[in-house]
Structures are given as C-alpha cells and as structure tokens.
Design an enzyme around this catalytic site. Sequence first.
Site, PDB file in Angstrom:
ATOM      1  NE  ARG A 174      -3.335   0.984   0.141  1.00 39.51           N
ATOM      2  CZ  ARG A 174      -4.199   1.695   0.856  1.00 39.51           C
ATOM      3  NH1 ARG A 174      -4.985   1.116   1.721  1.00 39.51           N
ATOM      4  NH2 ARG A 174      -4.295   3.006   0.688  1.00 39.51           N
ATOM      5  NE  ARG A 204      -0.750   3.223 -20.786  1.00 37.82           N
ATOM      6  CZ  ARG A 204      -1.845   3.552 -20.085  1.00 37.82           C
ATOM      7  NH1 ARG A 204      -2.260   2.754 -19.120  1.00 37.82           N
ATOM      8  NH2 ARG A 204      -2.525   4.637 -20.348  1.00 37.82           N
ATOM      9  CB  CYS A 243      -8.006   4.975 -12.080  1.00 37.79           C
ATOM     10  SG  CYS A 243      -6.336   4.971 -12.730  1.00 37.79           S
ATOM     11  CD  GLU A 262      -9.895   5.778  -0.893  1.00 42.01           C
ATOM     12  OE1 GLU A 262     -10.154   5.027   0.066  1.00 42.01           O
ATOM     13  OE2 GLU A 262      -9.100   5.474  -1.789  1.00 42.01           O
ATOM     14  NE  ARG A 282      -6.434   6.554   1.181  1.00 42.93           N
ATOM     15  CZ  ARG A 282      -7.170   7.650   1.339  1.00 42.93           C
ATOM     16  NH1 ARG A 282      -7.755   8.225   0.295  1.00 42.93           N
ATOM     17  NH2 ARG A 282      -7.344   8.179   2.528  1.00 42.93           N
ATOM     18  CE1 TYR A 300      -0.878   4.873   3.414  1.00 41.53           C
ATOM     19  CE2 TYR A 300       0.864   3.368   4.050  1.00 41.53           C
ATOM     20  CZ  TYR A 300      -0.435   3.591   3.661  1.00 41.53           C
ATOM     21  OH  TYR A 300      -1.284   2.526   3.515  1.00 41.53           O
ATOM     22  NE  ARG A 354      -1.188   1.910   8.813  1.00 42.60           N
ATOM     23  CZ  ARG A 354      -0.949   0.634   8.506  1.00 42.60           C
ATOM     24  NH1 ARG A 354      -1.422   0.121   7.389  1.00 42.60           N
ATOM     25  NH2 ARG A 354      -0.254  -0.127   9.314  1.00 42.60           N
TER      26      ARG A 354
END
Length: 124
Positions: A7, A63, A75, A78, A90, A108, A116
């Site tokens: 992540r 890409r 994609c 959120e 994210r 992060y 986090r």
Amino acid sequence: MFTRGIRGAITVLANTPEEIEKATVELTNEILAQNSIMTEDIAFAIFTLTKDLNSAFPAKFARLSCGFNQVPMMCYQELNVPNSIRMCLRVLFTINTDKTQKEIKHIYLKGAKALRADLEPDNK
C-alpha cells in the site's frame, strides 16, 4: 513465491494532470525502490483518488513514466468519508515475491503520512 500487497499514498498539490503525474511517479518509484521490486513482479495495481482529484488517471502516468506497460491497472474514486484526508492519491500493488509480510514496506508520503503514522520509524 507468495502474493503480497503493498500500500501507499501521497497528497497532491493541485488537481492538475501535471501534479497528479508528479505524485504518481514519486509514489510509484518510492514503492519500487523501497521494496526492491521490478514491474514484472507486479500482478496488478489499483489507484484511487479522493473526490477532489479528477483531472487525470494515475495509471496513465505509471504506464508512461514507470514502465508499467504490461501491468494491469484500474483507477477508482475513493469513498468520500466526512473529515477524511483531501487531495490524496492511494495505490495498492499486488506483487509476486518471496518476501515475508513483515519485509514489505508500505509507503506514505507528504500529508498522507498521517494515514499510517504507525509506520513511521519513530512510532514502531
């Protein structure tokens, strides 16, 4: 060999294609470097953007600038949770690796570090 998730998140300065590109490339390259993985190890990638970021697809920049030509990517927007972090990109990379779960480094950056804080070296 195992399948593991990595992540990451980063805040974006402005809702422009240029700023989304900069954030995507910075975050992607940091995840690749910190985890010593190559694009052929990536099974797929999922990018999400908060509602206030809609000027470009992060997958396009992965890409074009990070060599993700053969990586399947999607994609998404959120969830728009009240009082959540804004201007945030994210990512979830699913990789094939021999690393253990504890060896995976989730990344992060910038304002997204708040998501986090437990992963910061001083908080472990």
